[in-house]
Design a protein around this motif. Structure first.
Motif, PDB file in Angstrom:
ATOM      1  N   PRO A 250      -7.451   8.700   1.856  1.00 34.62           N
ATOM      2  CA  PRO A 250      -7.951   8.278   3.167  1.00 34.62           C
ATOM      3  C   PRO A 250      -9.315   8.871   3.473  1.00 34.62           C
ATOM      4  N   ALA A 251     -10.100   8.125   4.233  1.00 29.72           N
ATOM      5  CA  ALA A 251     -11.412   8.627   4.638  1.00 29.72           C
ATOM      6  C   ALA A 251     -11.287   9.691   5.724  1.00 29.72           C
ATOM      7  N   SER A 252     -10.155   9.718   6.399  1.00 27.64           N
ATOM      8  CA  SER A 252      -9.925  10.698   7.455  1.00 27.64           C
ATOM      9  C   SER A 252      -8.445  11.079   7.446  1.00 27.64           C
ATOM     10  N   ALA A 253      -8.053  11.934   8.364  1.00 26.25           N
ATOM     11  CA  ALA A 253      -6.662  12.364   8.428  1.00 26.25           C
ATOM     12  C   ALA A 253      -5.746  11.171   8.684  1.00 26.25           C
ATOM     13  N   ASP A 255      -3.282   8.602  10.275  1.00 21.81           N
ATOM     14  CA  ASP A 255      -3.010   8.317  11.686  1.00 21.81           C
ATOM     15  C   ASP A 255      -1.530   8.047  11.933  1.00 21.81           C
ATOM     16  N   HIS A 325       2.668   9.523   4.869  1.00 20.19           N
ATOM     17  CA  HIS A 325       1.370   9.507   5.540  1.00 20.19           C
ATOM     18  C   HIS A 325       0.794   8.099   5.389  1.00 20.19           C
ATOM     19  N   SER A 327      -2.573   5.360   6.848  1.00 19.41           N
ATOM     20  CA  SER A 327      -3.765   5.157   7.659  1.00 19.41           C
ATOM     21  C   SER A 327      -4.380   3.813   7.304  1.00 19.41           C
TER      22      SER A 327
END
Length: 376
Positions: A250-253, A255, A325, A327
C-alpha cells in the motif's frame, strides 16, 4: 533402450503420445534442441536456480533432458544478476504431446507456432507436416538465433520470424492451426483473424491469480464468435506483453483492519478454486511475505490489482482482529472470499467445465458449462 526411447515408450503406454506423433518425437529428439547450459531449481542458490552445463555436468544435463519435466533454458530474459525468474524453457514432453494432440492436425495443414523457444515443438510440427507448413515466431532475438542453429543442425527449416507472437504473422495467413507455448490473458484478435474458419487455436490461458488453463478455441465464421473449452490444468510462462503486474504494498497505512471470514489456505485450496477466484476477482495477483525473525507467525498472503487496491491476510490467527489489512477502492480479500463462496455454491466446478467466447470485436467472456452462462 536409451532413456529418451524409454520416455517415449512410457508416454505411449500412458496414452499421452499417440501413434500419429510417435514418429515425429523419434525423428526430432528433445536433446537436439536443449542448450548446452540449462538451469535447475536450487533452494540454496541466491536466485533459486543453479546453472548446469553439458560439458561440466553431463550426467545431470542428460537426466534433465530425458526426464518428463520442464527444463529451464533462460532466466531473467537473459539478463545477468536478475532476481531468478524463469523466462524460457523446454516444456514437459507429456504436456507437449498433449497440446499437439489437442491441435488435431492433418496432412496439408499449416500451423503458426507462437513461442519458438528451443525450437523443439517447431521441429515436431515440421517432422509431422513438413517444413513449408510451419511458421514459428519468437520475441527474443537471442533465443530465436539459438533455436535457428539447432533447427538447422537437425535438418528442419520452418519459416522463422523474430517478433511479438501476439501479432501473429499475417504474411503466411490463413493458418489451419495456431499453437502457442506462452500463456495469454486474452486471445489476440490477430490470431483469430489469421486462422481459417473452423480452425483451432491451442494456447495456455490464465489470470494474474491463476495461470492455469489450456484453452482449445475453434475459430468461427467471419463476423461470428469463436468458442472453446479448457481441456486441462497447465502453467506456462506469460507472453511478455501480457505479463501480470508486480505485487506492490500500500502507498499508505491500511484503511481497514479486521478478522478474516475464511482461512487463507482455502484461497489456494486447489487449482479449480484458484482458477475461479482469478475469474471472479479480475486483475488480482498474490505473493507470500514474512518476517525472517518469525516466519510462521508473520506469514501472509499479499494481494494487489495493479490499480491502487491492496490487501494482506495473516495465516496464523486469520480470524483475529487485525489479521486482514485492506486499502484502496476495492476490498480485494472480501472479493476473494465471495469468489470462493460462489465456487462452493456452484458445486466446486472443475476448470474443464469452463470455456471462452471471443466476439468478433475481440470482447472475451468466460462461461461455465454453456456459453450462455457467463461468469466473467
Amino acid at each position: 533402450m536409451d532413456e529418451y526411447a524409454q520416455l517415449l515408450a512410457h508416454l505411449a503406454e500412458a496414452g499421452t503420445l499417440g501413434k500419429e506423433w510417435r514418429g515425429a518425437f523419434e525423428r526430432a529428439p528433445r536433446s537436439a534442441f536443449i542448450p548446452d547450459a540449462v538451469w535447475a531449481p536450487d533452494e540454496d542458490a541466491p536466485t533459486g536456480y543453479r546453472r548446469i552445463t553439458r560439458a561440466d555436468d553431463p550426467g545431470e544435463w542428460w537426466a534433465l533432458v530425458n526426464a518428463n519435466g520442464v527444463v529451464v533454458t533462460q532466466v531473467d530474459d537473459g539478463i545477468d544478476d536478475g532476481p531468478g525468474v524463469a523466462t524460457s524453457s523446454a516444456s514437459m514432453p507429456s504436456l507437449v504431446a498433449d497440446m499437439l494432440r489437442h491441435l488435431d492436425v492433418a496432412d496439408g495443414h499449416t500451423v503458426l507456432d507462437i513461442g519458438t523457444g528451443t525450437g523443439w515443438t517447431s521441429a515436431l510440427l515440421c517432422s509431422r507436416l513438413g517444413d513449408k507448413q510451419v511458421t514459428t515466431v519468437e520475441v527474443d532475438p537471442a533465443v530465436a538465433a539459438e533455436a535457428a542453429l539447432r533447427l538447422g543442425a537437425a535438418g528442419f527449416t520452418p519459416r522463422r520470424v523474430v517478433g511479438d507472437g501476439l501479432e501473429g504473422w499475417s504474411y503466411a495467413a490463413l493458418y489451419d492451426r495456431i499453437h502457442s507455448t506462452a500463456a495469454v490473458r486474452r486471445v489476440p484478435c490477430t490470431w483469430i483473424q489469421q486462422t481459417r474458419p473452423g480452425g483451432v487455436i491451442v494456447t495456455p490461458w490464465g489470470t494474474p491469480y491463476a495461470n492455469a488453463g489450456l484453452l482449445r478455441l475453434m475459430v468461427g465464421e467471419p463476423g461470428k464468435p469463436s468458442y472453446g473449452r479448457f481441456t486441462g490444468n497447465v502453467s506456462f510462462m506469460w507472453m511478455r506483453a501480457q505479463r501480470p503486474h508486480a505485487v506492490t504494498g500500500p502507498a499508505s497505512a491500511p484503511d481497514y483492519r479486521g478478522p478474516s471470514p475464511m482461512d487463507p489456505e482455502l484461497a489456494l485450496e486447489d487449482v479449480n478454486a484458484a482458477f475461479v477466484i482469478g475469474l471472479r476477482v479480475p486483475g488480482v495477483r498474490y505473493e507470500h511475505t514474512w518476517d525472517d525473525a518469525d516466519p510462521s507467525g508473520t506469514y501472509r498472503m499479499q494481494l494487489s490489482d495493479g490499480a491502487g487496491s491492496w490487501a494482506s491476510v495473516r495465516y496464523a490467527g486469520w480470524d483475529a482482529d487485525g489479521a486482514v489489512h485492506q486499502s484502496g477502492p476495492r476490498r480485494l480479500w472480501d472479493e476473494i472470499t465471495r469468489a470462493r463462496l460462489w465456487w462452493l455454491e456452484e458445486g466446486k466446478p472443475d476448470l474443464c467445465r469452463f470455456g471462452v467466447t471471443v466476439a468478433p470485436d475481440g470482447a472475451q467472456s468466460v462461461w461455465l458449462d454453456d456459453p450462455g452462462n457467463t461468469v466473467m
